[in-house]
Design a protein around this motif. Sequence first.
Motif, PDB file in Angstrom:
ATOM      1  N   GLY A 154       0.792  -1.217   0.000  1.00  0.00           N
ATOM      2  CA  GLY A 154       0.000   0.000   0.000  1.00  0.00           C
ATOM      3  C   GLY A 154       0.828   1.272   0.000  1.00  0.00           C
ATOM      4  N   GLY A 155       2.140   1.136   0.198  1.00  0.00           N
ATOM      5  CA  GLY A 155       3.021   2.293   0.190  1.00  0.00           C
ATOM      6  C   GLY A 155       3.259   2.834  -1.211  1.00  0.00           C
ATOM      7  N   THR A 156       3.912   3.993  -1.272  1.00  0.00           N
ATOM      8  CA  THR A 156       4.206   4.660  -2.548  1.00  0.00           C
ATOM      9  C   THR A 156       5.707   4.832  -2.688  1.00  0.00           C
ATOM     10  OG1 THR A 156       2.115   5.883  -2.510  1.00  0.00           O
ATOM     11  CG2 THR A 156       3.855   6.754  -3.922  1.00  0.00           C
ATOM     12  N   ILE A 157       6.226   4.494  -3.866  1.00  0.00           N
ATOM     13  CA  ILE A 157       7.650   4.664  -4.121  1.00  0.00           C
ATOM     14  C   ILE A 157       7.866   5.465  -5.399  1.00  0.00           C
ATOM     15  CG2 ILE A 157       8.186   2.476  -2.973  1.00  0.00           C
ATOM     16  CD1 ILE A 157       8.783   1.306  -5.787  1.00  0.00           C
ATOM     17  N   LEU A 158       9.039   6.073  -5.489  1.00  0.00           N
ATOM     18  CA  LEU A 158       9.473   6.785  -6.691  1.00  0.00           C
ATOM     19  C   LEU A 158      10.682   6.063  -7.264  1.00  0.00           C
ATOM     20  CD1 LEU A 158       9.636   9.225  -8.664  1.00  0.00           C
ATOM     21  CD2 LEU A 158      10.986  10.416  -6.896  1.00  0.00           C
ATOM     22  N   VAL A 159      10.608   5.725  -8.548  1.00  0.00           N
ATOM     23  CA  VAL A 159      11.714   5.052  -9.231  1.00  0.00           C
ATOM     24  C   VAL A 159      12.210   5.958 -10.353  1.00  0.00           C
ATOM     25  CG1 VAL A 159      12.429   3.040 -10.572  1.00  0.00           C
ATOM     26  CG2 VAL A 159      10.759   2.775  -8.712  1.00  0.00           C
ATOM     27  N   HIS A 160      13.425   6.443 -10.234  1.00  0.00           N
ATOM     28  CA  HIS A 160      14.011   7.219 -11.328  1.00  0.00           C
ATOM     29  C   HIS A 160      14.492   6.258 -12.423  1.00  0.00           C
ATOM     30  CE1 HIS A 160      13.829  11.223  -9.642  1.00  0.00           C
ATOM     31  NE2 HIS A 160      14.346  10.796  -8.497  1.00  0.00           N
ATOM     32  N   GLY A 161      14.342   6.693 -13.668  1.00  0.00           N
ATOM     33  CA  GLY A 161      14.740   5.831 -14.782  1.00  0.00           C
ATOM     34  C   GLY A 161      13.918   4.553 -14.815  1.00  0.00           C
ATOM     35  N   ILE A 182       5.507   5.606  -8.766  1.00  0.00           N
ATOM     36  CA  ILE A 182       5.702   6.774  -9.616  1.00  0.00           C
ATOM     37  C   ILE A 182       7.057   6.582 -10.278  1.00  0.00           C
ATOM     38  CG2 ILE A 182       5.940   9.289  -9.691  1.00  0.00           C
ATOM     39  CD1 ILE A 182       4.407   9.335  -6.973  1.00  0.00           C
ATOM     40  N   GLY A 183       7.126   6.753 -11.592  1.00  0.00           N
ATOM     41  CA  GLY A 183       8.386   6.508 -12.288  1.00  0.00           C
ATOM     42  C   GLY A 183       8.753   7.630 -13.229  1.00  0.00           C
ATOM     43  N   THR A 184      10.013   8.070 -13.183  1.00  0.00           N
ATOM     44  CA  THR A 184      10.468   9.089 -14.124  1.00  0.00           C
ATOM     45  C   THR A 184      11.037   8.427 -15.374  1.00  0.00           C
ATOM     46  OG1 THR A 184      12.731   9.251 -13.251  1.00  0.00           O
ATOM     47  CG2 THR A 184      11.042  10.629 -12.216  1.00  0.00           C
ATOM     48  N   ALA A 185      10.763   9.051 -16.513  1.00  0.00           N
ATOM     49  CA  ALA A 185      11.253   8.560 -17.807  1.00  0.00           C
ATOM     50  C   ALA A 185      10.908   9.615 -18.843  1.00  0.00           C
ATOM     51  CB  ALA A 185      10.599   7.227 -18.176  1.00  0.00           C
ATOM     52  N   SER A 186      11.495   9.495 -20.020  1.00  0.00           N
ATOM     53  CA  SER A 186      11.129  10.401 -21.110  1.00  0.00           C
ATOM     54  C   SER A 186       9.728  10.046 -21.595  1.00  0.00           C
ATOM     55  CB  SER A 186      12.134  10.314 -22.251  1.00  0.00           C
ATOM     56  OG  SER A 186      12.168   9.012 -22.797  1.00  0.00           O
ATOM     57  N   ASP A 202       7.627  12.988 -16.543  1.00  0.00           N
ATOM     58  CA  ASP A 202       8.658  13.335 -17.516  1.00  0.00           C
ATOM     59  C   ASP A 202       9.899  13.851 -16.793  1.00  0.00           C
ATOM     60  OD1 ASP A 202      10.202  14.144 -19.637  1.00  0.00           O
ATOM     61  OD2 ASP A 202       8.811  15.704 -20.339  1.00  0.00           O
ATOM     62  N   TYR A 203      11.014  13.122 -16.930  1.00  0.00           N
ATOM     63  CA  TYR A 203      12.216  13.538 -16.203  1.00  0.00           C
ATOM     64  C   TYR A 203      12.803  14.830 -16.750  1.00  0.00           C
ATOM     65  CZ  TYR A 203      15.606  12.182 -19.840  1.00  0.00           C
ATOM     66  OH  TYR A 203      16.345  12.107 -20.994  1.00  0.00           O
ATOM     67  N   ARG A 204      12.345  15.242 -17.940  1.00  0.00           N
ATOM     68  CA  ARG A 204      12.836  16.492 -18.520  1.00  0.00           C
ATOM     69  C   ARG A 204      11.970  17.681 -18.125  1.00  0.00           C
ATOM     70  NH1 ARG A 204      13.944  13.855 -24.487  1.00  0.00           N
ATOM     71  NH2 ARG A 204      15.987  12.958 -24.027  1.00  0.00           N
ATOM     72  N   ALA A 205      10.940  17.439 -17.339  1.00  0.00           N
ATOM     73  CA  ALA A 205      10.063  18.528 -16.914  1.00  0.00           C
ATOM     74  C   ALA A 205      10.850  19.540 -16.090  1.00  0.00           C
ATOM     75  CB  ALA A 205       8.900  17.973 -16.092  1.00  0.00           C
ATOM     76  N   ALA A 206      10.335  20.773 -16.057  1.00  0.00           N
ATOM     77  CA  ALA A 206      11.059  21.860 -15.399  1.00  0.00           C
ATOM     78  C   ALA A 206      11.280  21.585 -13.916  1.00  0.00           C
ATOM     79  CB  ALA A 206      10.303  23.172 -15.594  1.00  0.00           C
ATOM     80  N   ALA A 210       8.414  18.907  -7.872  1.00  0.00           N
ATOM     81  CA  ALA A 210       7.093  19.510  -7.681  1.00  0.00           C
ATOM     82  C   ALA A 210       6.004  18.593  -8.218  1.00  0.00           C
ATOM     83  CB  ALA A 210       7.036  20.872  -8.369  1.00  0.00           C
ATOM     84  N   ARG A 211       6.247  17.970  -9.343  1.00  0.00           N
ATOM     85  CA  ARG A 211       5.264  17.045  -9.919  1.00  0.00           C
ATOM     86  C   ARG A 211       5.082  15.827  -9.012  1.00  0.00           C
ATOM     87  NH1 ARG A 211       0.694  15.570 -11.631  1.00  0.00           N
ATOM     88  NH2 ARG A 211       0.638  13.869 -13.165  1.00  0.00           N
TER      89      ARG A 211
END
Length: 364
Positions: A154-161, A182-186, A202-206, A210-211
């Motif tokens: 039930g937890g939330t994680i962030l995965v870059h790439g 939640i995952g960052t990617a192009s 979007d990992y290219r976002a400003a 914040a997102r």
Amino acid sequence: MGTAAASGTAGATRLVEVVLPGTVEPEGLEIRHREIPVPGPGQIVVRMEATGVSFAEQQMRRGRYYDQPPFPFVPGYDLVGTVVTAGEGVTPGLVGERVAALVKVGGWASHVLLDAADAVAVPAGIGAAEAETLVVNGITAWQMLHRKAGVREGGTILVHGANGGVGTVLVQLARAAGLRVIGTASVRHHDALRELGVTPVDYRAADVPARVRELAPGGVDAVFDHLGGRSVVDSWKLLAPGGTLVSYGSATTRDDSGSKQWPVLKILGRVWLWNALPNGRHAFFFNVWAGRAFGKDRFRARLSADLTQVFEALWRGEVSAHIAARLPLTRAAEALRLAESGTVTGKVVLVPDGGDGATADPAR
């Protein structure tokens, strides 16, 4: 004297390997032929069926991998293949079996000499290339998720790439464990991530942080960061109370000059400082080889157990093997270029020249 499998090394009298001679462009890789080694006591020779192109090799060719051996050497972090010969003291039944191994270097070769204790059985019904995508990537993802972060269902994680080799496996294991991801990617990879149940950013976002805060206002329970640099600081700030940061690389410094150890030392310094703060959050720098400090036998047992868990997850359909392309071993330069392009999802796999399934088409 080693024993040979029935199929053995029939038709193969010389070993073919790819050599990294120095800090060169991919086209500077060299092909070398030499005698196939004879295994000593406790050793085996594995006929490679699949080996991979990981971020480690991309750093190594630049001389930027923090503990790479001196040039020249044969790259190749992991491999899958069939045991063709075994030295004294090795279980006779191992000859002829398909195994996987984590080697750090040496995998880009038609035949690889290993300690038998480092071989992990590949379950029947799993193809060599499919298994290969899950060796270093699967071990890394499994141990970071289950042995370091330990996020509850039930937890939330962030995965870059999240579209990369480790990221693709990690998000699938996390979803199987009942986690929101939640995952960052192009942007080109967002549809594929949505199919895996991932909320893409979007990992290219400003302003990526914040997102992420919009998606997880109270913070995330864990962040998996291979980027290093400024990103690892932002990742720490995104943690919820009691959250865990797992840093496992410094991809943003891949093309930098200067000391190859300094980016990692900076991360280690921050990890030490953050863990000293009385805020309930935790930080780790993950290195799959760190466990060897507690004993080789313990390290091997844990690696075997965890990789077996990953293979079982593949068998159950909880994880899929994402193969970006299969290319012959002697086209390693092309494979490295493709892996470095950032345009593919999953892992670029090298297979023996003349073997089944080799294709230069990344779409396959």
